[in-house]
Design a protein around this motif. Sequence first.
Motif, PDB file in Angstrom:
ATOM      1  N   ALA A 153       0.822  -1.211   0.000  1.00 17.84           N
ATOM      2  CA  ALA A 153       0.000   0.000   0.000  1.00 17.84           C
ATOM      3  C   ALA A 153       0.857   1.263   0.000  1.00 17.84           C
ATOM      4  CB  ALA A 153      -0.931  -0.001   1.214  1.00 17.84           C
ATOM      5  N   LEU A 154       2.100   1.165   0.457  1.00 16.06           N
ATOM      6  CA  LEU A 154       2.996   2.320   0.507  1.00 16.06           C
ATOM      7  C   LEU A 154       3.975   2.354  -0.657  1.00 16.06           C
ATOM      8  CD1 LEU A 154       3.882   2.182   4.322  1.00 16.06           C
ATOM      9  CD2 LEU A 154       2.119   3.567   3.211  1.00 16.06           C
ATOM     10  N   ALA A 155       3.900   1.361  -1.548  1.00 16.72           N
ATOM     11  CA  ALA A 155       4.885   1.263  -2.621  1.00 16.72           C
ATOM     12  C   ALA A 155       4.786   2.452  -3.587  1.00 16.72           C
ATOM     13  CB  ALA A 155       4.714  -0.055  -3.369  1.00 16.72           C
ATOM     14  N   VAL A 156       3.573   2.775  -4.019  1.00 17.27           N
ATOM     15  CA  VAL A 156       3.416   3.871  -4.984  1.00 17.27           C
ATOM     16  C   VAL A 156       3.784   5.225  -4.365  1.00 17.27           C
ATOM     17  CG1 VAL A 156       1.760   5.110  -6.429  1.00 17.27           C
ATOM     18  CG2 VAL A 156       1.720   2.607  -6.351  1.00 17.27           C
ATOM     19  N   PRO A 157       3.301   5.575  -3.155  1.00 17.17           N
ATOM     20  CA  PRO A 157       3.760   6.834  -2.559  1.00 17.17           C
ATOM     21  C   PRO A 157       5.272   6.884  -2.358  1.00 17.17           C
ATOM     22  CG  PRO A 157       1.824   6.033  -1.409  1.00 17.17           C
ATOM     23  CD  PRO A 157       2.247   4.938  -2.328  1.00 17.17           C
ATOM     24  N   THR A 158       5.859   5.749  -1.983  1.00 16.32           N
ATOM     25  CA  THR A 158       7.317   5.716  -1.818  1.00 16.32           C
ATOM     26  C   THR A 158       8.022   5.954  -3.139  1.00 16.32           C
ATOM     27  OG1 THR A 158       7.060   4.138   0.005  1.00 16.32           O
ATOM     28  CG2 THR A 158       9.241   4.334  -0.974  1.00 16.32           C
ATOM     29  N   PHE A 159       7.506   5.367  -4.204  1.00 11.85           N
ATOM     30  CA  PHE A 159       8.109   5.577  -5.521  1.00 11.85           C
ATOM     31  C   PHE A 159       8.028   7.038  -5.946  1.00 11.85           C
ATOM     32  CE2 PHE A 159       7.407   6.020 -10.105  1.00 11.85           C
ATOM     33  CZ  PHE A 159       8.618   5.548 -10.581  1.00 11.85           C
ATOM     34  N   LEU A 160       6.869   7.675  -5.730  1.00 10.35           N
ATOM     35  CA  LEU A 160       6.716   9.079  -6.108  1.00 10.35           C
ATOM     36  C   LEU A 160       7.663   9.974  -5.311  1.00 10.35           C
ATOM     37  CD1 LEU A 160       2.815   9.283  -6.432  1.00 10.35           C
ATOM     38  CD2 LEU A 160       4.511   9.074  -8.270  1.00 10.35           C
ATOM     39  N   MET A 161       7.812   9.677  -4.030  1.00 14.24           N
ATOM     40  CA  MET A 161       8.699  10.471  -3.191  1.00 14.24           C
ATOM     41  C   MET A 161      10.164  10.307  -3.622  1.00 14.24           C
ATOM     42  SD  MET A 161       9.131  10.399   0.962  1.00 14.24           S
ATOM     43  CE  MET A 161       9.701   8.692   0.930  1.00 14.24           C
ATOM     44  N   PHE A 162      10.581   9.072  -3.870  1.00  9.23           N
ATOM     45  CA  PHE A 162      11.960   8.839  -4.281  1.00  9.23           C
ATOM     46  C   PHE A 162      12.220   9.359  -5.696  1.00  9.23           C
ATOM     47  CE2 PHE A 162      14.345   6.131  -1.271  1.00  9.23           C
ATOM     48  CZ  PHE A 162      13.384   6.060  -0.269  1.00  9.23           C
ATOM     49  N   SER A 163      11.178   9.372  -6.525  1.00  7.65           N
ATOM     50  CA  SER A 163      11.339   9.933  -7.866  1.00  7.65           C
ATOM     51  C   SER A 163      11.595  11.438  -7.808  1.00  7.65           C
ATOM     52  CB  SER A 163      10.093   9.638  -8.702  1.00  7.65           C
ATOM     53  OG  SER A 163      10.197  10.193  -9.991  1.00  7.65           O
ATOM     54  N   GLU A 164      10.904  12.132  -6.905  1.00  9.07           N
ATOM     55  CA  GLU A 164      11.137  13.562  -6.739  1.00  9.07           C
ATOM     56  C   GLU A 164      12.534  13.836  -6.189  1.00  9.07           C
ATOM     57  OE1 GLU A 164       9.326  16.137  -7.566  1.00  9.07           O
ATOM     58  OE2 GLU A 164       7.710  14.923  -8.412  1.00  9.07           O
ATOM     59  N   MET A 165      13.066  12.912  -5.400  1.00  7.04           N
ATOM     60  CA  MET A 165      14.396  13.069  -4.820  1.00  7.04           C
ATOM     61  C   MET A 165      15.502  12.582  -5.750  1.00  7.04           C
ATOM     62  SD  MET A 165      13.415  11.711  -0.988  1.00  7.04           S
ATOM     63  CE  MET A 165      15.110  11.807  -0.401  1.00  7.04           C
ATOM     64  N   GLY A 166      15.133  11.963  -6.881  1.00 11.54           N
ATOM     65  CA  GLY A 166      16.129  11.478  -7.824  1.00 11.54           C
ATOM     66  C   GLY A 166      16.858  10.233  -7.361  1.00 11.54           C
ATOM     67  N   LEU A 167      16.231   9.420  -6.521  1.00  7.36           N
ATOM     68  CA  LEU A 167      16.880   8.223  -5.992  1.00  7.36           C
ATOM     69  C   LEU A 167      16.397   6.936  -6.634  1.00  7.36           C
ATOM     70  CD1 LEU A 167      16.948   9.047  -2.160  1.00  7.36           C
ATOM     71  CD2 LEU A 167      18.825   9.222  -3.814  1.00  7.36           C
ATOM     72  N   THR A 168      15.448   7.019  -7.562  1.00  5.57           N
ATOM     73  CA  THR A 168      15.005   5.801  -8.222  1.00  5.57           C
ATOM     74  C   THR A 168      16.113   5.262  -9.126  1.00  5.57           C
ATOM     75  OG1 THR A 168      13.999   7.148  -9.979  1.00  5.57           O
ATOM     76  CG2 THR A 168      12.575   6.423  -8.167  1.00  5.57           C
ATOM     77  N   ASP A 169      16.058   3.959  -9.361  1.00  9.14           N
ATOM     78  CA  ASP A 169      17.071   3.245 -10.152  1.00  9.14           C
ATOM     79  C   ASP A 169      18.449   3.327  -9.508  1.00  9.14           C
ATOM     80  OD1 ASP A 169      17.646   1.527 -12.211  1.00  9.14           O
ATOM     81  OD2 ASP A 169      18.119   3.108 -13.650  1.00  9.14           O
ATOM     82  N   THR A 170      18.475   3.436  -8.196  1.00  8.21           N
ATOM     83  CA  THR A 170      19.714   3.387  -7.416  1.00  8.21           C
ATOM     84  C   THR A 170      19.502   2.403  -6.263  1.00  8.21           C
ATOM     85  OG1 THR A 170      19.090   5.161  -5.885  1.00  8.21           O
ATOM     86  CG2 THR A 170      20.196   5.801  -7.950  1.00  8.21           C
ATOM     87  N   PRO A 171      20.567   1.858  -5.713  1.00  4.04           N
ATOM     88  CA  PRO A 171      20.390   0.922  -4.587  1.00  4.04           C
ATOM     89  C   PRO A 171      19.745   1.564  -3.369  1.00  4.04           C
ATOM     90  CG  PRO A 171      22.715   1.437  -4.931  1.00  4.04           C
ATOM     91  CD  PRO A 171      21.987   1.956  -6.115  1.00  4.04           C
ATOM     92  N   TRP A 172      19.854   2.891  -3.216  1.00  2.00           N
ATOM     93  CA  TRP A 172      19.247   3.553  -2.063  1.00  2.00           C
ATOM     94  C   TRP A 172      17.733   3.463  -2.092  1.00  2.00           C
ATOM     95  CZ3 TRP A 172      22.565   4.114   1.548  1.00  2.00           C
ATOM     96  CH2 TRP A 172      23.895   4.425   1.257  1.00  2.00           C
ATOM     97  N   ALA A 173      17.148   3.314  -3.270  1.00  2.00           N
ATOM     98  CA  ALA A 173      15.700   3.179  -3.365  1.00  2.00           C
ATOM     99  C   ALA A 173      15.208   1.877  -2.756  1.00  2.00           C
ATOM    100  CB  ALA A 173      15.269   3.259  -4.835  1.00  2.00           C
ATOM    101  N   VAL A 174      16.084   0.890  -2.606  1.00  2.00           N
ATOM    102  CA  VAL A 174      15.731  -0.379  -1.958  1.00  2.00           C
ATOM    103  C   VAL A 174      16.200  -0.397  -0.510  1.00  2.00           C
ATOM    104  CG1 VAL A 174      16.010  -2.892  -2.069  1.00  2.00           C
ATOM    105  CG2 VAL A 174      15.837  -1.558  -4.180  1.00  2.00           C
ATOM    106  N   ILE A 175      17.347   0.212  -0.238  1.00  2.00           N
ATOM    107  CA  ILE A 175      17.929   0.141   1.111  1.00  2.00           C
ATOM    108  C   ILE A 175      17.148   1.002   2.093  1.00  2.00           C
ATOM    109  CG2 ILE A 175      19.980   0.697   2.466  1.00  2.00           C
ATOM    110  CD1 ILE A 175      21.659   0.006   0.004  1.00  2.00           C
ATOM    111  N   ILE A 176      16.853   2.256   1.723  1.00  2.00           N
ATOM    112  CA  ILE A 176      16.216   3.176   2.671  1.00  2.00           C
ATOM    113  C   ILE A 176      14.838   2.686   3.125  1.00  2.00           C
ATOM    114  CG2 ILE A 176      15.323   5.516   2.946  1.00  2.00           C
ATOM    115  CD1 ILE A 176      17.615   6.518   1.222  1.00  2.00           C
ATOM    116  N   PRO A 177      13.934   2.255   2.218  1.00  2.00           N
ATOM    117  CA  PRO A 177      12.658   1.720   2.727  1.00  2.00           C
ATOM    118  C   PRO A 177      12.820   0.466   3.576  1.00  2.00           C
ATOM    119  CG  PRO A 177      12.465   2.307   0.413  1.00  2.00           C
ATOM    120  CD  PRO A 177      13.919   2.383   0.753  1.00  2.00           C
ATOM    121  N   SER A 178      13.874  -0.305   3.340  1.00  2.00           N
ATOM    122  CA  SER A 178      14.092  -1.521   4.132  1.00  2.00           C
ATOM    123  C   SER A 178      14.513  -1.218   5.561  1.00  2.00           C
ATOM    124  CB  SER A 178      15.153  -2.395   3.454  1.00  2.00           C
ATOM    125  OG  SER A 178      14.761  -2.766   2.154  1.00  2.00           O
TER     126      SER A 178
END
Length: 313
Positions: A153-178
């Motif tokens: 349920a939080l996947a899409v909001p998390t993606f939008l937030m990380f997209s605005e921060m420019g962190l998508t397609d980086t390992p931090w996009a997986v590490i930080i939510p974990s």
Amino acid sequence: MSSPLTTAAPAAPAKASGRAAPRLRTTRRHSAGKPKRSVLLTVLTSLVVLYTVVPLVWLAVNATKTQAGLADSSGMWFADDFALWDNLRSTFTYHDGVFTRWLLNTLLYVVLGAGGATLLAVLGGYALAKFDFPGKRGVFATVIGAVAVPGTALAVPTFLMFSEMGLTDTPWAVIIPSLVSPFGLYLMWVFATEAIPTELLEAARIDGAGEARTFFTVALPLLAPGIVTVLLFTTVATWNNYFLPLIMLKDPDWYPLTLGLSAWNSQAETVGGEVVFNLVITGSLITILPLIAAFLLLQKYWQSGLAAGSVKE
């Protein structure tokens, strides 16, 4: 002046009134060495064992087959040719050894993500269990609510937030939510409440120990079983994470094992794609071996962590 002793007259037997005395129901006592057997529990346990073991047996058997052997033989028995070693070598060399890169990525996500989540859960659980501060009830309600919310349920909001921060397609996009594990925080909160006596902490403070020294020398050894339990839960969750990397990562070089094996499996559905089901099965077998080893090595700490606080002396 002494008073004479009076004795009560014995009760008349029940037969005197013409009616037989009622028989008391005797209860069976089971000794501790011979627990009561339950046929229903045995059947249910057997079904759970079959549900767990049969897929593992199927995976181990079919990892020894070639691509042709998978189609020509039974799924629960070996083929004529034993190709386990060839499958292992092909798995690690296919596509310039990208499987090794996926394995290292998964280890990176587990060490930083699951390890960081365990560390934060230990610190937060200890603080919530042994310190009083304004808003503690609100924090408790927030943690319970976060446990009830599924991660998808939080996947899409998390993606939008990380997209605005420019962190998508980086390992931090997986590490930080974990790093966020509400269940791990709640588990450490409950465990620290029962496992660490408040009197022991007060004695350490009276002896002149600061809060940091009290935590590392007194509280941390007592929290070891709980730490191992939370570490196992977060490791399994991060190791098997599929949906979050799926929406966060596009570069195959940053794929974890779950996403990489899914990409290999999807090759059969594309036009001109190479069918490598034997490598997918072999890679899946390699993927679960570290988790099995972790559970076997840390089983005693995990069991003691789950039982802590269940009995008060």
